[in-house]
Design a protein around this motif. Structure first.
Motif, PDB file in Angstrom:
ATOM      1  N   GLY A  35      13.008 -24.153  11.164  1.00 18.93           N
ATOM      2  CA  GLY A  35      12.007 -24.537  10.182  1.00 18.93           C
ATOM      3  C   GLY A  35      10.692 -24.877  10.842  1.00 18.93           C
ATOM      4  N   THR A  36       9.624 -24.773  10.059  1.00 25.26           N
ATOM      5  CA  THR A  36       8.299 -25.129  10.536  1.00 25.26           C
ATOM      6  C   THR A  36       7.529 -25.814   9.409  1.00 25.26           C
ATOM      7  OG1 THR A  36       6.212 -24.264  11.397  1.00 25.26           O
ATOM      8  CG2 THR A  36       7.429 -22.846   9.890  1.00 25.26           C
ATOM      9  N   LEU A  37       6.701 -26.764   9.786  1.00 28.51           N
ATOM     10  CA  LEU A  37       5.850 -27.465   8.815  1.00 28.51           C
ATOM     11  C   LEU A  37       4.422 -26.924   8.839  1.00 28.51           C
ATOM     12  CD1 LEU A  37       7.042 -31.154   9.383  1.00 28.51           C
ATOM     13  CD2 LEU A  37       7.751 -29.556   7.585  1.00 28.51           C
ATOM     14  N   GLU A  38       4.251 -25.779   9.482  1.00 29.81           N
ATOM     15  CA  GLU A  38       2.915 -25.192   9.598  1.00 29.81           C
ATOM     16  C   GLU A  38       2.305 -24.902   8.235  1.00 29.81           C
ATOM     17  OE1 GLU A  38       0.905 -20.978  11.142  1.00 29.81           O
ATOM     18  OE2 GLU A  38       3.011 -21.447  11.581  1.00 29.81           O
ATOM     19  N   HIS A  39       3.112 -24.370   7.320  1.00 31.61           N
ATOM     20  CA  HIS A  39       2.577 -24.010   6.000  1.00 31.61           C
ATOM     21  C   HIS A  39       2.219 -25.254   5.187  1.00 31.61           C
ATOM     22  CE1 HIS A  39       3.717 -19.998   7.023  1.00 31.61           C
ATOM     23  NE2 HIS A  39       5.022 -20.260   7.020  1.00 31.61           N
ATOM     24  N   PHE A  40       3.001 -26.304   5.298  1.00 31.49           N
ATOM     25  CA  PHE A  40       2.665 -27.549   4.607  1.00 31.49           C
ATOM     26  C   PHE A  40       1.362 -28.131   5.142  1.00 31.49           C
ATOM     27  CE2 PHE A  40       7.183 -27.304   3.635  1.00 31.49           C
ATOM     28  CZ  PHE A  40       7.210 -27.725   2.307  1.00 31.49           C
ATOM     29  N   GLN A  41       1.190 -28.051   6.470  1.00 26.71           N
ATOM     30  CA  GLN A  41      -0.039 -28.560   7.066  1.00 26.71           C
ATOM     31  C   GLN A  41      -1.246 -27.758   6.592  1.00 26.71           C
ATOM     32  OE1 GLN A  41      -0.171 -31.354   9.101  1.00 26.71           O
ATOM     33  NE2 GLN A  41      -2.376 -31.142   8.714  1.00 26.71           N
ATOM     34  N   LYS A  42      -1.076 -26.451   6.504  1.00 22.32           N
ATOM     35  CA  LYS A  42      -2.169 -25.601   6.038  1.00 22.32           C
ATOM     36  C   LYS A  42      -2.513 -25.898   4.587  1.00 22.32           C
ATOM     37  CE  LYS A  42      -3.616 -20.762   5.758  1.00 22.32           C
ATOM     38  NZ  LYS A  42      -3.233 -19.350   6.036  1.00 22.32           N
ATOM     39  N   ALA A  43      -1.489 -26.139   3.778  1.00 22.53           N
ATOM     40  CA  ALA A  43      -1.729 -26.449   2.364  1.00 22.53           C
ATOM     41  C   ALA A  43      -2.482 -27.768   2.219  1.00 22.53           C
ATOM     42  CB  ALA A  43      -0.408 -26.497   1.606  1.00 22.53           C
ATOM     43  N   MET A  44      -2.069 -28.773   2.980  1.00 22.29           N
ATOM     44  CA  MET A  44      -2.719 -30.083   2.854  1.00 22.29           C
ATOM     45  C   MET A  44      -4.095 -30.120   3.499  1.00 22.29           C
ATOM     46  SD  MET A  44       0.389 -32.859   3.234  1.00 22.29           S
ATOM     47  CE  MET A  44       1.026 -32.212   4.778  1.00 22.29           C
ATOM     48  N   ASP A  45      -4.366 -29.182   4.418  1.00 24.44           N
ATOM     49  CA  ASP A  45      -5.687 -29.109   5.038  1.00 24.44           C
ATOM     50  C   ASP A  45      -6.682 -28.323   4.194  1.00 24.44           C
ATOM     51  OD1 ASP A  45      -4.888 -30.616   7.164  1.00 24.44           O
ATOM     52  OD2 ASP A  45      -4.465 -28.904   8.481  1.00 24.44           O
ATOM     53  N   ALA A  46      -6.218 -27.782   3.059  1.00 22.87           N
ATOM     54  CA  ALA A  46      -7.110 -27.009   2.196  1.00 22.87           C
ATOM     55  C   ALA A  46      -8.224 -27.906   1.661  1.00 22.87           C
ATOM     56  CB  ALA A  46      -6.323 -26.389   1.035  1.00 22.87           C
ATOM     57  N   GLU A  47      -9.354 -27.287   1.364  1.00 19.83           N
ATOM     58  CA  GLU A  47     -10.523 -28.034   0.903  1.00 19.83           C
ATOM     59  C   GLU A  47     -10.229 -28.766  -0.411  1.00 19.83           C
ATOM     60  OE1 GLU A  47     -15.292 -27.228  -0.003  1.00 19.83           O
ATOM     61  OE2 GLU A  47     -13.897 -25.557   0.355  1.00 19.83           O
ATOM     62  N   ASN A  48     -10.637 -30.017  -0.481  1.00 18.88           N
ATOM     63  CA  ASN A  48     -10.522 -30.853  -1.684  1.00 18.88           C
ATOM     64  C   ASN A  48      -9.079 -31.154  -2.087  1.00 18.88           C
ATOM     65  OD1 ASN A  48     -13.337 -31.018  -2.150  1.00 18.88           O
ATOM     66  ND2 ASN A  48     -13.304 -29.006  -3.149  1.00 18.88           N
ATOM     67  N   PHE A  49      -8.116 -30.999  -1.164  1.00 15.77           N
ATOM     68  CA  PHE A  49      -6.715 -31.207  -1.552  1.00 15.77           C
ATOM     69  C   PHE A  49      -6.482 -32.619  -2.094  1.00 15.77           C
ATOM     70  CE2 PHE A  49      -2.577 -32.951  -0.150  1.00 15.77           C
ATOM     71  CZ  PHE A  49      -1.763 -32.251  -1.023  1.00 15.77           C
ATOM     72  N   TRP A  50      -6.890 -33.632  -1.345  1.00 14.91           N
ATOM     73  CA  TRP A  50      -6.612 -34.997  -1.763  1.00 14.91           C
ATOM     74  C   TRP A  50      -7.444 -35.391  -2.978  1.00 14.91           C
ATOM     75  CZ3 TRP A  50      -2.277 -36.742  -0.192  1.00 14.91           C
ATOM     76  CH2 TRP A  50      -1.778 -36.362   1.055  1.00 14.91           C
ATOM     77  N   THR A  51      -8.624 -34.803  -3.115  1.00 13.50           N
ATOM     78  CA  THR A  51      -9.417 -35.036  -4.334  1.00 13.50           C
ATOM     79  C   THR A  51      -8.698 -34.479  -5.556  1.00 13.50           C
ATOM     80  OG1 THR A  51     -11.490 -34.932  -3.084  1.00 13.50           O
ATOM     81  CG2 THR A  51     -11.620 -34.578  -5.467  1.00 13.50           C
ATOM     82  N   LEU A  52      -8.124 -33.287  -5.413  1.00 12.73           N
ATOM     83  CA  LEU A  52      -7.397 -32.672  -6.527  1.00 12.73           C
ATOM     84  C   LEU A  52      -6.120 -33.441  -6.849  1.00 12.73           C
ATOM     85  CD1 LEU A  52      -7.818 -28.877  -5.682  1.00 12.73           C
ATOM     86  CD2 LEU A  52      -9.243 -30.346  -7.104  1.00 12.73           C
TER      87      LEU A  52
END
Length: 276
Positions: free
Chosen positions: A52-69
């Motif tokens: 398993g890898t958490l690379e995709h989760f990291q990429k998703a959370m690093d997306a622009e405005n993620f925490w704002t959304l």
């Protein structure tokens, strides 16, 4: 008459097939989010990933405005559910306990509102919000989501209130409670299962809603998570690893809420059955 083992086998087999049909997409979503890209794009599907890898989760959370959304989604959803529950509590009590002229027509109106597709009102909603200078704002989303879930909430809670014996409320009033006090101290605690069911429905409806925010909020900082799910594109097409990781993150609050409310609802039913 005792049923044969073969007669019992078919319903159980059908239940297992149905269960797998519902569970497999969720399983595939989570496992794909954890697979390396080489396994995702492989011609031979990897049914049971060994690593398993958490690379995709990291990429998703690093997306622009993620925490704002994330914050926008929680603000809009929780506000809409809270407002609908507050209004529905009062309306359901009035519809179940009081007799007034136009009551039946009031109920029919809510049933029609529940059956009518809200999509037919999209143009009118957009013009109303535009003329009110409220585009790219969370307030219209909150109000319209509240209106979307309100008919179901009122009708469901009305059934729960109607099932509670009037004698409980009358006994409390004989003991000195006013009608509002009787509602708060007697009726409200017994409505726990109904509140859990309607709040779960309202949360899922508002959390998943996509078209309205797409039409009303073009500003990326004023959008919600459903639009964020469609943003993972590369020069070669869809980034399925990041998309599945984003979908998994999007589904986690609903899964946690369902588990929490299911336990609370069962607890409310059993505790209400033993109280004297």
């Amino acid at each position: 008459m005792k049923r044969s083992p073969l007669a019992r086998l078919w319903p159980n087999a059908a239940a297992v097939v149905l269960f797998l049909g519902f569970v497999f997409p969720v399983y595939w979503m989570f496992t794909t989010a954890l697979k390396p890209t080489s396994d995702i794009i492989s011609e031979d599907p990897v049914w049971f990933p060994t690593g398993g890898t958490l690379e995709h989760f990291q990429k998703a959370m690093d997306a622009e405005n993620f925490w704002t959304l994330v914050g926008n989604s929680f603000i809009v959803t929780l506000s809409a559910v809270g407002l609908s529950l507050l209004i529905a509590l009062l309306a359901s009590f009035a519809l179940a306990r009081m007799r007034f002229k136009g009551r039946r027509g009031f109920l029919v109106t809510f049933m029609i509102a529940q059956m009518a597709p809200w999509e037919v009102l999209v143009i009118a909603i957009y013009m109303l919000v535009r003329d009110g200078d409220m585009l790219n704002s969370l307030l219209p989303l909150t109000l319209f989501y509240m209106v979307m879930v309100l008919p179901f909430t009122i009708l469901t809670l009305r059934a729960y209130v109607a099932a509670i014996p009037k004698e409980l409320e009358e006994s409390a009033m004989v003991d000195g409670c006013t009608r509002p006090q009787a509602f708060i101290r007697v009726i409200f605690p017994l409505l726990a299962p109904g509140l859990m069911a309607t709040s779960l429905f309202g949360f899922i409806t508002a959390w998943n809603e996509f078209p309205l925010v797409l039409i009303l909020n073009k500003d990326p900082g004023a959008q919600t998570l459903p639009l964020w799910l469609s943003s993972f594109q590369t020069a070669f097409g869809d980034d399925w690893g990041a998309t599945m990781a984003a979908a998994s993150l999007f589904a986690i609050p609903i899964l946690l809420l369902f588990l929490f409310l299911q336990r609370k609802a069962v607890g409310g039913l059993t505790s209400g059955a033993v109280k004297g």
